[in-house]
Design an enzyme around this catalytic site. Structure first.
Site, PDB file in Angstrom:
ATOM      1  CE  LYS A  79      -3.950   1.905   2.663  1.00  0.00           C
ATOM      2  NZ  LYS A  79      -4.847   1.654   3.828  1.00  0.00           N
ATOM      3  CB  SER A 154      -8.275   3.469   2.853  1.00  0.00           C
ATOM      4  OG  SER A 154      -7.415   2.861   3.788  1.00  0.00           O
ATOM      5  CB  SER A 178      -8.419   0.569   5.711  1.00  0.00           C
ATOM      6  OG  SER A 178      -9.130   1.756   5.545  1.00  0.00           O
TER       7      SER A 178
HETATM    8  N1  GLN Z   1     -13.171   3.767   6.379  1.00  0.00           N
HETATM    9  C1  GLN Z   1     -12.601   4.243   7.605  1.00  0.00           C
HETATM   10  C2  GLN Z   1     -12.214   5.678   7.449  1.00  0.00           C
HETATM   11  O1  GLN Z   1     -12.566   6.248   6.491  1.00  0.00           O
HETATM   12  C3  GLN Z   1     -11.425   3.391   7.988  1.00  0.00           C
HETATM   13  C4  GLN Z   1     -10.208   3.743   7.244  1.00  0.00           C
HETATM   14  C5  GLN Z   1      -9.032   2.897   7.623  1.00  0.00           C
HETATM   15  O2  GLN Z   1      -9.165   1.842   8.245  1.00  0.00           O
HETATM   16  N2  GLN Z   1      -7.852   3.394   7.304  1.00  0.00           N
HETATM   17  O3  GLN Z   1     -11.592   6.266   8.269  1.00  0.00           O
END
Ligand code: GLN
Length: 500
Positions: A79, A154, A178
């Protein structure tokens, strides 16, 4: 389920040691495939120019080495919020466009020291904020199962890469879901380890008290091997805990299903839950109970407040962590003719996208004098209640089962205008971060449109081995399918095994 190219990591290592393919062939194959599919999927933000060279060097080393590690030559994607020396680390943000890292994240360097080969850096929601990868400044990643749908987020690029067969293994980060939510949307396994299991050094911080790094893979065994390789104390991250990573291998092989207590928080399976997901969940429960797994009802009443608590804590930490991107120290600078203050403002205004700005504003507000007591401190108190509730639940059960996401993969644009409905994507995953617990998503079939559905397992601290043993069993009961795109664009090197 076998990975179409090599089967498992163990199969790969066997094929390699029997000389059925060279590492150069394998690396070239995945890179070609990544290029061929880049227009369709957009999973990667940059490709490692040095990958073929490294494969050649490792091929040479293999001629001399008697007992190479299983990971020698194993291709991997990372990532793009994890630093890899001499590669760019953009966090999918304009503010870091073109930024080259001076160091390598501990998690990644541990895999490299065992011989892994980095193929590419993967797309994400800007600074890991989002649930669909639509917040990337460099265009969204598309779901390999259906290009009109999001891959989740994400870590959408990492999940899509494994699902589309661009790499057999990838890394993501998980602050509120994410890794697990995109794993569910793309039909692969995704694991968020216990907080403190894997060093966060070299991960660009979003919410430091919640962030963890973890793998995406097709098979539970491969995810396990990746975590074992990355785990353990690191002087560069004081929140890491010195536990022997081998305990995970031991638990993985010794977990027996008969008598295992599966916690079911049925109060959480209410109205918002998609019908197909409910059905898949019931099938998994039925199959596990025929293996001798016992169900226990558990009460996670405060979990319903998880989203509220998360968006106070995560945005507060993000507002503070993102102060470092000011046009002075890293990446992009808008250097007009104005004052220093104007340079800061314009750099941040042009550099950050909408969602990141929204989070910085929310977090700054939550931490501001006079409101701290009302929001931040209160959220920390509810977090403590959520933690306590999990500990109580784990006195009655060994593992908790929920859906990973309340909905199947949604269409592009469906939730971008409504941040609250986007935030709800993480309703099942967010509490594991708030409580620091290990959790994973494992494929459990498809919905009525043939899109992947995942189920979610949460365990007590340090129970990754047990969770993965259960995930292996769920995969065995219902061999995962792979998207059509998997069969496209070339064949694996001769002798690599896998799909016939
Ligand atoms: N979807 C969540 C957010 O927008 C989690 C994101 C993540 O785990 N980095 O913060």
């Amino acid at each position: 389920m076998k990975n179409p190219f090599f089967g498992s990591l163990a199969d790969f290592a066997r094929g390699r040691d029997e000389g059925r393919f060279s590492l150069e062939e394998v690396t070239a194959y995945f890179l070609d495939r990544t290029r061929a599919l880049s227009g369709e999927i957009n999973a990667c933000l940059s490709v490692n120019d040095n990958a073929i060279n490294r494969a050649r060097q490792l091929d040479n080393r293999l001629r001399r080495e008697k007992a190479p590690s299983a990971l020698t030559g194993y291709p991997l994607m990372v990532k793009d919020n994890l630093e890899v020396r001499d590669m760019t680390t953009t966090c999918a943000s304009r503010i870091l466009e073109g930024y080259r890292s001076l160091r390598t994240a501990t998690s990644v360097s541990r895999l490299l020291s065992l011989g892994a080969i980095i193929l590419a850096k993967t797309n994400l929601d800007e600074f890991a904020m989002g649930s669909s990868t639509e917040n990337s400044a460099f265009g969204p990643t598309r779901n390999p199962w259906d290009p009109t749908r999001v891959p989740g987020g994400s870590s959408g690029g990492s999940a899509a890469a494994v699902a589309a067969g661009l790499a057999p293994l990838s890394l993501g980060s998980d602050t509120g879901g994410s890794i697990r939510q995109p794993a569910a949307f793309c039909g692969v396994i995704g694991v968020k380890p216990t907080y403190g299991r894997i060093s966060r050094s070299g991960l660009v911080a979003f919410a430091s008290s919640l962030d963890q790094i973890g793998p995406f893979a097709v098979e539970a065994e491969d995810a396990l091997e990746a975590i074992v390789a990355m785990a353990g104390a690191d002087p560069l991250d004081m929140t890491t805990v010195a536990r022997d990573p081998e305990e995970m291998r031991r638990d993985f092989s010794q977990t027996t299903l008969s008598g295992l207590r599966l916690g079911i928080p049925s109060a959480l399976f209410g109205d918002g839950l998609d019908g197909s997901i409910r059905e898949r969940l019931l099938e998994v429960r039925k199959a596990l109970s025929s293996d001798g797994v016992r169900e226990e009802e558990v009460d996670l009443a405060h979990a319903a407040m998880g989203i509220n608590v998360y968006y106070v804590l995560a945005t507060s930490e993000a507002a503070s962590n993102l102060c470092r991107f000011d046009g002075v120290r890293y990446g992009f600078r808008n250097s007009g003719t104005g004052s220093l203050r104007e340079m800061y403002e314009e750099t941040r205004d042009k550099g950050f996208g909408l969602e990141v700005k929204r989070r910085i504003l929310l977090g700054t507000f939550a931490l501001s004098a006079g409101y701290q007591e009302a929001f931040y401190r209160k959220a920390r108190k509810v977090q403590a209640l959520i933690r306590q509730e999990f500990l109580t639940a784990f006195s009655r059960c060994d593992v908790i089962l929920t859906p990973t996401s309340p909905t199947p993969p949604f269409a592009f644009g469906e939730k971008t205008g409504d941040p609250l409905s986007m935030y709800l994507s993480d309703i099942y995953t967010i509490t594991a971060n708030l409580a620091g617990l290990p959790a994973l998503s494992v494929p459990a079939g498809t919905d009525k449109n043939g899109l992947p559905v995942g189920v979610h397992l949460i365990g007590p601290p340090w129970s990754e081995g047990r969770l993965l043993a259960l995930a292996r069993e769920i995969s065995r009961q219902r061999p995962a399918e792979m998207p059509r795109v998997h069969a496209m664009h070339g064949n694996a090197p001769a002798g690599a095994g896998g799909r016939k």
